[in-house]
Write an enzyme that holds these catalytic residues in place. Sequence first.
Site, PDB file in Angstrom:
ATOM      1  N   LYS A 124       0.836  -1.208   0.000  1.00 39.04           N
ATOM      2  CA  LYS A 124       0.000   0.000   0.000  1.00 39.04           C
ATOM      3  C   LYS A 124       0.870   1.257   0.000  1.00 39.04           C
ATOM      4  CE  LYS A 124      -3.892  -2.307   2.285  1.00 39.04           C
ATOM      5  NZ  LYS A 124      -4.644  -2.593   3.517  1.00 39.04           N
TER       6      LYS A 124
ATOM      7  N   GLN B 176      -4.802  -1.222   9.786  1.00 40.02           N
ATOM      8  CA  GLN B 176      -4.658  -2.544   9.167  1.00 40.02           C
ATOM      9  C   GLN B 176      -5.176  -3.637  10.104  1.00 40.02           C
ATOM     10  OE1 GLN B 176      -3.689  -3.080   6.015  1.00 40.02           O
ATOM     11  NE2 GLN B 176      -3.894  -5.292   6.190  1.00 40.02           N
TER      12      GLN B 176
ATOM     13  N   ASP C 185     -10.950   3.115   4.148  1.00 38.37           N
ATOM     14  CA  ASP C 185     -11.337   1.700   4.081  1.00 38.37           C
ATOM     15  C   ASP C 185     -12.852   1.533   3.940  1.00 38.37           C
ATOM     16  OD1 ASP C 185      -9.415  -0.319   4.095  1.00 38.37           O
ATOM     17  OD2 ASP C 185      -8.982  -0.070   6.232  1.00 38.37           O
TER      18      ASP C 185
END
Length: 283
Positions: free
Chosen positions: A53, A97, A120
Site C-alpha cells: 500500500k 490494518q 477503508d
Amino acid sequence: MARVIDGKVLASGVRAEVKAGAVALRAASGVIPGLAVVRVGEDPASKIYVGGKRKAAAEAGFNAWEHHFPATANQAEVLDRITQLNAAPEVHGILVQLPLPPQLDGDALIRAVRPEKDVDGFHPLNAGNLLLGRPTARACTPAGVMVVLEHTGVKVAGAHAVVVGRSNIVGKPMALMLLHADATVTVCHRKSDLAAEIPRADILVAAVGVPGLVKGEWIKPGAVVIDVGMNRLPDGTLRGDVEYEAAAQRASWITPVPGGVGPMTIALLLRNTLDAARRAARA
Ligand code: GUN
C-alpha cells in the site's frame, strides 16, 4: 474455458487515473494526497500488504506514512495516534490494518477514525451510507470487484449473484454493491448449503478464506467467478477459495489467485484517498 481476468493490468489502469488525478489536484490546489497506515504487531501478511500500500501510494505521487506499534500496544496509545492523525491536515486517509492483536478493541479504533478520512469504508457512518445507497467511501476490495465486473462487460442488473462469506470487510459490502447494481443477491455463510446455492450463480464472489471450498463442479456454465480468497498453504503457495482449474473449465471469466482481486484492493484504496484529498481541498 474461462477468460482470465488480469487484476494487475486492470489495477494499473486505475492507478494511472489516480496518479493523473493527484497531479491535477496538486496543480490546482497545492494539496498532495496523504495516506497514514496504522499497523500493530507483526502479522506477516499485514506487513506485506502495508508495504504494498505504501509503495503504491508513493508511485501515485501521494505522501504515505506507516505508524507501526509493537504487538503489546495498548488501546490508549493507538487511539491517541488516531486522534493526532484525525487532526493532521496533511493526512487525508487513515487506515487501521486488520487483524489487530486481541487486547485491542478494533471496532472502537475504527469508530475513532474521522469518517471523512476513513478510506477503508469501515466506519459505521460510511458502512451505513453504503447500506442506504448514498455516496460514500466504499470498502476497497468489493469496490475493486465491481471494477472487475465492469471490465468483463457482463450485465450485473438482473443477474443472480452469490456471495460466499459475510464479513464486514468483503461479504456484506459486496452484497450491497451488487444489490445497488440491481443484481439478485444471495449471501452464503457456514450454515448455507453451498452445493445448492452456488450452481444458481451467474456471478459468484467467494470471500471466506478456506482454500478450495468452492468446487469446480458447482460452477454454472458461463458464470463469472471472482475469488477473493488469499490462503497461504503450508508449502508457502497462495490459493484462493475456488478450485481454480476445474472452475475455469466452466466459467466465462475467472480471477486468478494471486494477481486477480488483490491488486484491485490497493488501487481502490488509492482512489478513496484521492477522493478524500479532493474533498479536503474543497473544504
Ligand atoms: N486486512 C485485510 N484486508 C484489509 C483491508 O482492506 N483493510 C484493512 N484495513 N485491513 C485489511
